[in-house]
Structures are given as structure tokens and as C-alpha cells.
Design a protein around this motif. Sequence first.
Motif, PDB file in Angstrom:
ATOM      1  N   GLU A   6      62.427  66.678  50.197  1.00 32.02           N
ATOM      2  CA  GLU A   6      63.011  67.933  50.665  1.00 32.02           C
ATOM      3  C   GLU A   6      63.209  67.871  52.178  1.00 32.02           C
ATOM      4  O   GLU A   6      62.400  67.290  52.906  1.00 32.02           O
ATOM      5  CB  GLU A   6      62.091  69.106  50.319  1.00 32.02           C
ATOM      6  N   ALA A   7      64.310  68.457  52.642  1.00 29.83           N
ATOM      7  CA  ALA A   7      64.618  68.447  54.066  1.00 29.83           C
ATOM      8  C   ALA A   7      65.010  69.839  54.509  1.00 29.83           C
ATOM      9  O   ALA A   7      65.240  70.734  53.690  1.00 29.83           O
ATOM     10  CB  ALA A   7      65.761  67.462  54.346  1.00 29.83           C
ATOM     11  N   ASN A   8      65.054  70.046  55.825  1.00 28.65           N
ATOM     12  CA  ASN A   8      65.538  71.313  56.347  1.00 28.65           C
ATOM     13  C   ASN A   8      66.937  71.583  55.795  1.00 28.65           C
ATOM     14  O   ASN A   8      67.734  70.655  55.613  1.00 28.65           O
ATOM     15  CB  ASN A   8      65.598  71.276  57.876  1.00 28.65           C
ATOM     16  N   ALA A   9      67.236  72.836  55.551  1.00 29.24           N
ATOM     17  CA  ALA A   9      68.465  73.195  54.842  1.00 29.24           C
ATOM     18  C   ALA A   9      69.714  72.616  55.487  1.00 29.24           C
ATOM     19  O   ALA A   9      70.631  72.161  54.807  1.00 29.24           O
ATOM     20  CB  ALA A   9      68.582  74.715  54.751  1.00 29.24           C
ATOM     21  N   PHE A  10      69.769  72.630  56.823  1.00 27.38           N
ATOM     22  CA  PHE A  10      70.987  72.207  57.502  1.00 27.38           C
ATOM     23  C   PHE A  10      70.922  70.749  57.968  1.00 27.38           C
ATOM     24  O   PHE A  10      71.815  70.280  58.683  1.00 27.38           O
ATOM     25  CB  PHE A  10      71.278  73.120  58.699  1.00 27.38           C
ATOM     26  N   ALA A  11      69.891  70.025  57.562  1.00 28.27           N
ATOM     27  CA  ALA A  11      69.784  68.617  57.955  1.00 28.27           C
ATOM     28  C   ALA A  11      70.841  67.794  57.235  1.00 28.27           C
ATOM     29  O   ALA A  11      71.085  67.980  56.042  1.00 28.27           O
ATOM     30  CB  ALA A  11      68.392  68.085  57.632  1.00 28.27           C
ATOM     31  N   GLN A  12      71.452  66.885  57.971  1.00 32.46           N
ATOM     32  CA  GLN A  12      72.443  65.987  57.378  1.00 32.46           C
ATOM     33  C   GLN A  12      71.714  64.853  56.661  1.00 32.46           C
ATOM     34  O   GLN A  12      70.933  64.140  57.267  1.00 32.46           O
ATOM     35  CB  GLN A  12      73.341  65.397  58.473  1.00 32.46           C
ATOM     36  N   PRO A  13      71.933  64.689  55.357  1.00 37.16           N
ATOM     37  CA  PRO A  13      71.322  63.547  54.672  1.00 37.16           C
ATOM     38  C   PRO A  13      71.785  62.241  55.286  1.00 37.16           C
ATOM     39  O   PRO A  13      72.855  62.160  55.909  1.00 37.16           O
ATOM     40  CB  PRO A  13      71.826  63.688  53.230  1.00 37.16           C
ATOM     41  N   ALA A  14      70.990  61.200  55.094  1.00 38.71           N
ATOM     42  CA  ALA A  14      71.374  59.881  55.594  1.00 38.71           C
ATOM     43  C   ALA A  14      72.727  59.490  55.017  1.00 38.71           C
ATOM     44  O   ALA A  14      73.031  59.760  53.856  1.00 38.71           O
ATOM     45  CB  ALA A  14      70.320  58.849  55.211  1.00 38.71           C
ATOM     46  N   LEU A  15      73.527  58.856  55.850  1.00 39.87           N
ATOM     47  CA  LEU A  15      74.862  58.473  55.421  1.00 39.87           C
ATOM     48  C   LEU A  15      74.788  57.263  54.500  1.00 39.87           C
ATOM     49  O   LEU A  15      73.768  56.592  54.391  1.00 39.87           O
ATOM     50  CB  LEU A  15      75.737  58.164  56.636  1.00 39.87           C
ATOM     51  N   ALA A  16      75.888  56.964  53.845  1.00 42.58           N
ATOM     52  CA  ALA A  16      75.915  55.837  52.915  1.00 42.58           C
ATOM     53  C   ALA A  16      75.728  54.525  53.655  1.00 42.58           C
ATOM     54  O   ALA A  16      76.090  54.380  54.822  1.00 42.58           O
ATOM     55  CB  ALA A  16      77.240  55.823  52.148  1.00 42.58           C
ATOM     56  N   ASN A  17      75.162  53.571  52.948  1.00 40.98           N
ATOM     57  CA  ASN A  17      74.943  52.239  53.492  1.00 40.98           C
ATOM     58  C   ASN A  17      76.249  51.461  53.413  1.00 40.98           C
ATOM     59  O   ASN A  17      76.756  51.181  52.333  1.00 40.98           O
ATOM     60  CB  ASN A  17      73.848  51.544  52.679  1.00 40.98           C
ATOM     61  N   THR A  18      76.808  51.093  54.568  1.00 38.39           N
ATOM     62  CA  THR A  18      78.087  50.376  54.587  1.00 38.39           C
ATOM     63  C   THR A  18      77.922  48.878  54.792  1.00 38.39           C
ATOM     64  O   THR A  18      78.906  48.171  55.007  1.00 38.39           O
ATOM     65  CB  THR A  18      78.998  50.922  55.703  1.00 38.39           C
ATOM     66  N   ASN A  19      76.685  48.382  54.728  1.00 40.84           N
ATOM     67  CA  ASN A  19      76.473  46.953  54.918  1.00 40.84           C
ATOM     68  C   ASN A  19      77.298  46.150  53.919  1.00 40.84           C
ATOM     69  O   ASN A  19      77.291  46.420  52.721  1.00 40.84           O
ATOM     70  CB  ASN A  19      74.987  46.610  54.731  1.00 40.84           C
ATOM     71  N   GLY A  20      77.967  45.153  54.410  1.00 39.04           N
ATOM     72  CA  GLY A  20      78.737  44.266  53.549  1.00 39.04           C
ATOM     73  C   GLY A  20      80.111  44.776  53.195  1.00 39.04           C
ATOM     74  O   GLY A  20      80.871  44.098  52.509  1.00 39.04           O
ATOM     75  N   GLY A  21      80.450  45.953  53.641  1.00 38.10           N
ATOM     76  CA  GLY A  21      81.786  46.474  53.368  1.00 38.10           C
ATOM     77  C   GLY A  21      81.947  46.976  51.972  1.00 38.10           C
ATOM     78  O   GLY A  21      83.053  47.084  51.478  1.00 38.10           O
TER      79      GLY A  21
END
Length: 689
Positions: free
Chosen positions: A674-689
Amino acid sequence: MVRPHTLTPIFKSTLVGSLLVLTASVAFAQDHFDPKGNAPSQFTIEFQNEMRKSLPFDDERDFEESRRGLIATPDYKQILTEDGSVAWDMESYEFLLKGDQFDTIHPSLQRQAILNMNYGLYEILEGQIYQVRGFDLSNISFIKGDTGWIIFDPLASKETAAAALKLVNDTVGERPVKAVIYSHSHADHYGGVRGVISDEDVADGVQVIAPSGFMEHAVSENVYAGNVMNRRLFFQYGVLLPRGPEGHVDQSIGKNISSGTTGLIEPTRYISDDFEEMTIDGVKVVFQNTPGTEAPAEMNTYFPDLKAFWAAENITGTIHNIYTLRGALVRDALSWSKHINKALYSFGQDAEVMFASHSWPRWGNERIQEVMRSQRDTYANLNNGVLNLANKGVTVNEVHNVYEVPESLQNQWSARSYHGSVEHNSRAVINRYLGYWDANPTTLIPLSPKDSAPLYVEMMGGAAPILAKGQELYNDGMYLQATEILNKLVYAEPQNQDAKDMLADAFEQIGYQKESPSVRNSFLAAAYELRNGLPQGASIETTGPDTIKAMPTSMWLDFLAIRLNSEKAADMDFSINLHMPDRDEQIVVEMSNATLTHIVGYNDDDATLSVEINRSDLEKVMTGEERLLDLIKDGTAKSTGDTSVLDQLASVLDQFDLGFELMPGTGAQDLTEEANAFAQPALANTNGG
């Protein structure tokens, strides 16, 4: 079904293209990591043997080139984070170097996996260019300037990049870092930057150079669908698969993704022209912008005085993804081919060494031109050949069974599809131009699988005859046909473990036979989850707080709008003025018709609430460090109007969880804290394209 776990060794003449001399190979070298796992079937063994006969294994130039220039190998195989956890582990893949030939691995993939076992510091051009390989999914390159290092692509993690810098300094002589170049906007090419420089270094004059649009795409490419992309990465990268001949063996452009600390330092200079010359610490460089190739923002680099060409991730030891299975916008194969062609005629006529952010270098102008042409032609033929078929009526649901790479290209290792696959790339080309619909009205508004599957199961007489037919097809080596009917049964009866196990068995054999590790991993990972469910605690590395802080405020608000649960917000109606004086930014956020929208550069005189907060303080809300209401209460932010609308908004925001089912009946898990309501979740992993 019989599930043997060991087979008699099968003697072969050679280990295909390997560094080692082979005396015997083992079709199934050890107990399977999964108690329900199977040995390769006789059909799979026959398929692998046919591949060994048909592919050009006598061409071992890649092995010669991949070994060339090794000057230092560290005495460790693991790189640790500050808390002692493992960020990188090459030792876990050493089963590939023991001389065995595995019938659980496509022989071409096993060859690629062995090539990617290179580990250490390589001298690419004497006294001038060095490269550390095998420390991460990507390579890090060091060009010696007049007074220090120019670093190209500082890996995915701070820990691996720092270890690489230490290795080159200890071996060649310590030099300060004068510049860092990001070749493109995927995380394995910038995420380790804080392992080689700091914000203070940049303030003191260290340059950070990237192609135009880098920051926009580094942040934006995978924000809006980040959660689902990360979940799909479980399949593409085989996150739950142990490393071994029946599990994860390679990731085509490198062994795997490191799991250290990711960061991002904003570039100090952007390359915006098609070609742009400059001198960095005494080294003359020519940048070539190649937007819309492997990344939306990407660039090659030529060193005219050194006759060295850096191909970024545009030309590596594989044909890449036109459509990446974790999900991303479909790429333009024709544009990719044209950018390679432009590099060939601009730099390839004179270059004597070509190196890149993955794989190994090539030396000699003839060899460089050979590889550049093979990749140029493969991408061009993919685009043109698929559209030729499409214009004859071949659909997106057929083309992968019809399109074939020309034989002359199939016989060149540099044109083999490891990171991509011919099957999913060919479908991507049609999708790019024509979309997902095959023009049959039946497929225009299809039933959901869970709704259509019971119809098929009923018409086929129920589970028993489907299982019997599935077993028959499996026994005959007709694995794709088996999946066609077993998949229907699994969707109709998600708790039917016999059905899930049989579908997993078919997936497994298909996975063993696949040349592309992304495709192999997807089938093997699906088999694992069908048999065992999704385990609690499963996770994947994601981007760090640097990337979230770099997000435009507008993009953060866009994602809040995606999180909005429209049913819960049905009766809400309000507007919020958001003013950030340190950026002179004014935004109106409006809730109406169960939809959250915003507009930049405006003020609503009748807003329900107005909030003034510096963007630097808002970033603490975005990363989850602070709650917006708390910052209003302590005076960090100022407000006028009804602050209760913030609670209203918070109450209708869904928190996406990573643990949803990809295959039915595998059991959703709560994998996201659970996170603060307005916290941005971690972005997608773009490693390797």
C-alpha cells in the motif's frame, strides 16, 4: 503422463560453436526444477538435432570476435548492493560452459547464450577504447580522452556500473570521468549513471549527452501501462524461472537484468540534428540521430579519427524486437533499416571496428559492412515481405505462419532473431499498418475467452474428451494444436488442474524448441504458473525515484486519471487549481462525468480548491515520501477552498497490483505494498527495450 527426469547421455561430435570441446551431451542433465516438469520429448530432441544440422555452426567468427581483446577478468562473479543482496550473478549461468549440449535449449539459442558468457574488460582499440561486458544486460564502454574517460551507456544499476569503472581504472589507470553519453532512452543504458558520476560532478562540468527527446521518452514510454508491462515482464524475462537448462539460460542481448539501484541524471546537452559533430575531451565524435528505431530517442556515434563506429542498440548480435512482448508501441522496421543504411554509407565505408551497447564488436571493414547489410536487409525484408503478403490478403492471424526470412539471411548469424522472433515481429508489422483486426467481423467484437471457452468445451463433449485429445496431440508432438484445445478448457474450467498441467506440458515443449529467449521464457514461465500458481513475494526490478521525479506534472496527473475508478466517482464534481511557483506552472484539474482531466496553463476562478506548492515539494508526494494534506497542514503547501476534495479524489483511486493472473486459475496474489494515495507507482522496467 510419464515424467522422466534423467536420460542417457547422447554423444555428439561437437558443441555447436562453443568455446569448449564436447565429448558428450546430455539431453536432460539434472532433475527438473519443477516436480511436474518434463524432459524434452523425442519430437523436441529430433527438432533440436535437425537445427544442429541446418544452421551454419561452422561459422565461428562471432566466438573469435567475442574473445578478442580480453585484458582483465575480475576474481568475483557476483556484484552486491550496499545491503549485501546480489545485484548481478554470472556464476549462476556457468552450467553453459561445462561442455554439455542440452536438448532443452534450441541449439542456436545455446550458442548465443555461450557467446553472452563473456565477462571482463576488453580492449577494443589499443589504448583508446575499452568495454566491460558481462556485468549487466548491457555493455559499458570507455573512450580515453585527453584527460579522462568518456563513458557510453552506464549499465542498468549503480552497483554494476561502479564495479565496471573500478575494473577499468584498476587495469588501465585511474582517470576522471569527463562525459557520459546515453545512447537511448531505455533503462539499461542510463540506470547505472550514479555509479560513475554524481550531481556534484555534473555541477563541476561533467557533460551528460543524449539524443533529442531522451528525457521525454525515458520517462514516458512506459508510464501509463507500467503495472501490466511489469507483470508481462514475468513472462518475457522469465522472472520466476531458475537459471538452468530447463529454465532461464539467456536474454539474447545479455544474460539478464541486474537488480541493483537505478538512477537518472538529466542530460546537460541534447543532440538534435540528424548528424552533429563535436569534440569531447579531445576526441572528435559524429552523432547520428536514429529516432524510431530500437527506442523513440536513440543515436549512433562515429569516431572519425579512430575509424570506430558505435552502433548503440541498433546493430547488435540479434534481430531485435519490432514488438516487445512486455508491451510497447510497435516499432518501424522500415525506418530502422533506413537508419542502418544511412550509417552504412556515412560511416560503414571507412570504419575498422564496430561496437555496441550489447553483444560483441566486429573488426575489419569487410566484416562490418557484412553485418550492417545483413541487419539492414532483415529489417527491410520483414517490413516489405510482410506487407507484400498483407496486400495479398494474408492477415495478422496468419502471417507468422506464412512469412519466411530469405534463406540467405537465415544462414547468417547476425540476422537470427533472438531478442525478437520472426513470429511475433511479423505480426507486429501488420499491426503497425493495419491494426489488430483481420477484417473478419467475427473477430471485430469477440467474446472474452472466459465467455467463449465454455461454448467450445460443451461442443467438444466436456473436459474428458478434450484431455484425451490433448494427450493424443501431445504424444504425437503436435504441441501447438494441443494448446489450441487445452487453452479453451483452462479458460472454461480455471480450477481444472489436470487441464492446466497438460497445457503446461505442451507449453514446455514449445519453449524448449524456441530460438528466442523472450518466446522461450514466455512459454516456460506460463507453464510454471499453470502448475504452481503465482508465488507470494514475486517481484521485478522497476525504475527508481529519479525517474519519477523527472516526470512532468502533467504525466503524473494523467496517471492519476488512469487510476480513477469511474464507478466510485460517478457523483463527484469539482475542480482544483494547482500552482507551482518554482516552475511558474499553473494547472486546472477537473473531475466531471466520472473522469479526471487537466489542462496546463490555465486557472479556474471558481475552483473548489486551490493549492500552491513548489514542484520540488510535490515530488515528495509523487514518490510517496509525503502526503499532500500533511504538507498543507504544516504550511509547506498553501490552500484556499475545500480540502476535502483531496480525500474524495483519494477515495476513488485504484491501486494497481502486480499480482494479477496472466493465465486463468493461477491465483492472483497481493504483490504490491500500500502507498500514499497520490504516490506514483514505479514505472515499467524498460531494460532491454
